[in-house]
Scaffold this active site. Structure first.
Site, short mmCIF file in Angstrom:
data_model
loop_
_atom_site.label_atom_id
_atom_site.label_comp_id
_atom_site.label_asym_id
_atom_site.label_seq_id
_atom_site.Cartn_x
_atom_site.Cartn_y
_atom_site.Cartn_z
N LYS A 173 0.89 -1.29 -0.09
CA LYS A 173 -0.03 0.02 0.18
C LYS A 173 0.93 1.31 -0.05
O LYS A 173 0.37 2.03 -0.53
CB LYS A 173 -0.85 0.09 1.14
CG LYS A 173 -2.06 -0.90 1.15
CD LYS A 173 -3.26 -0.66 1.98
CE LYS A 173 -4.59 -1.36 1.76
NZ LYS A 173 -5.28 -1.27 2.63
N LYS A 182 -7.22 -11.00 -7.24
CA LYS A 182 -8.37 -11.20 -6.27
C LYS A 182 -9.57 -10.16 -6.61
O LYS A 182 -9.02 -9.21 -7.01
CB LYS A 182 -8.00 -10.92 -4.70
CG LYS A 182 -7.86 -11.91 -3.93
CD LYS A 182 -7.52 -11.56 -2.57
CE LYS A 182 -8.81 -11.27 -1.67
NZ LYS A 182 -8.36 -11.34 -0.25
N LYS A 209 -12.78 -4.17 -4.29
CA LYS A 209 -13.54 -2.96 -4.78
C LYS A 209 -12.80 -2.14 -5.24
O LYS A 209 -13.21 -0.96 -5.72
CB LYS A 209 -14.15 -2.50 -3.31
CG LYS A 209 -13.24 -2.81 -1.97
CD LYS A 209 -14.29 -2.72 -0.85
CE LYS A 209 -13.52 -3.11 0.30
NZ LYS A 209 -14.42 -3.44 1.49
#
Ligand code: TRP
Length: 334
Positions: A115, A198, A201
């Site tokens: 991240k 994966k 969202k």
């Protein structure tokens, strides 16, 4: 070693409408676990703000996650569902853990590295200490079992390290070392556009995921457009290894039908994708449709949802309050 009461804790971030990956990979398991454990499920809004959030969206996403839990079958009367920020014990314990956990441990977290990327000097401090807050979530209830997907295993190991170091540093046997509960065959629902990633969202393509609020038509059209290949569906599971998109569709169908991949595959071996896709769309409509209707119904009555959260936080504080009191005594605050 003290024997701890069996208790499950898990959290979901309110950062957008939940999708099929959240449902088959997590929430469906939350529902199963209620049969065997006392369960505490938390909407982790404090984790969400480790990256920028729009306050109004955060608020509405919190209710949406709550509604999704209930629609999927989490029993909010028997179990505990609540919002993290309304139970102060999470932050209180997180601070103690900030002082137990080591910078070296946090620097090794893959999720942080991913991240933060090249932007390490400029991400929030919260993003770095995210795993300490997660440990606090779990251990504020002395939870013994944590259902997590693959991507959260490393964070759970860190929670165990923190619990262990706290016990060693203060020469107590206070915190349990929480165990992961690994999910069944649908641990990983992948993107419908790329079977190696994966379902997420944050993926730019809406077609990559099925939302729990998607209409029947959305579901059919997303499955019809899902990436596949021009071959026929292979006969055995080994041949699926280099066909990630095919494996994903078979895997989703197996999870919906609660059966093994082998059994599902046997029904489609040597056939065209169109048959698999038609059946999958029909099955998903049967699985997601009722959940969608319940979510939308619940969201029509926000007062009721807020009341459920209120009761949930009160029940959560009743457990966490005395535990944090003990922690404060152990570290010398009281
Ligand atoms: N980090 C988890 C995720 O993003 C969410 C989470 C926060 C969690 N606290 C938790 C999961 C405690 C399990 C237990 O998926």
């Amino acid at each position: 070693m003290t024997s701890f009461q069996k208790r499950v804790f898990s959290g979901v971030q309110p950062t957008g409408t939940l999708h099929l990956g959240n449902y088959l990979g997590a929430i469906k398991n939350f529902v199963e676990l209620q049969k065997e454990y006392e369960c505490i499920y938390c909407v982790v809004d404090q984790h969400a703000i480790t990256v920028e959030q729009n306050p109004n969206e955060l608020r509405s996403n919190t209710l949406e996650v709550l509604a999704s839990f209930i629609a999927a079958g989490v029993d909010y009367k028997e179990q505990i569902i609540f919002q993290q920020s309304s139970v102060a014990e999470h932050s209180q314990l997180a601070w103690v853990f900030n002082c137990v956990s080591r910078i070296g441990w946090l620097n090794r977290m893959t999720q942080f590295k991913d991240k933060a990327g090249k932007n390490r000097e400029n991400v929030s401090v919260g993003l770095m200490v995210y795993p300490n807050l997660m440990a606090a979530d779990i251990l504020a209830y002395l939870a013994t079992h944590v259902p997590v997907g693959d991507d959260q295993k490393q964070h759970l190991e860190l929670s165990r390290d923190i619990a262990q170091k706290f016990n060693n540093d203060f020469k107590v046997d206070f915190f349990p070392l929480p165990e992961p509960l690994i999910y069944g065959n649908a641990t990983r629902v992948m993107s419908l556009r790329d079977g190696t990633k994966k379902m997420s969202k944050s993926d730019a393509s809406e077609l990559s995921r099925i939302l729990l609020t998607d209409s029947d038509d959305d579901i059919s059209s997303k499955i019809r457009k899902a990436k596949s290949d021009s071959d026929l569906i292979p006969e055995d599971k080994d041949q699926l290894q280099n066909k990630p998109e095919c494996l994903n569709l078979i895997n989703i169908l197996s999870a919906c039908l609660d059966q093994s991949i082998e059994k599902t595959l046997a029904g489609y071996a040597g056939k065209e994708y169109s048959k698999l896709k038609n059946d999958l769309a029909d099955t998903l409509i049967q699985v997601v449709g009722p959940v969608r209707k319940k979510i939308l119904n619940l969201l029509d009555n926000k007062d009721e949802l807020n009341k459920i959260l209120q009761v949930g936080s009160e029940k959560a504080s009743t457990i966490a309050g005395p535990i944090i009191k003990e922690v404060y005594k152990i570290v010398g605050f009281k």
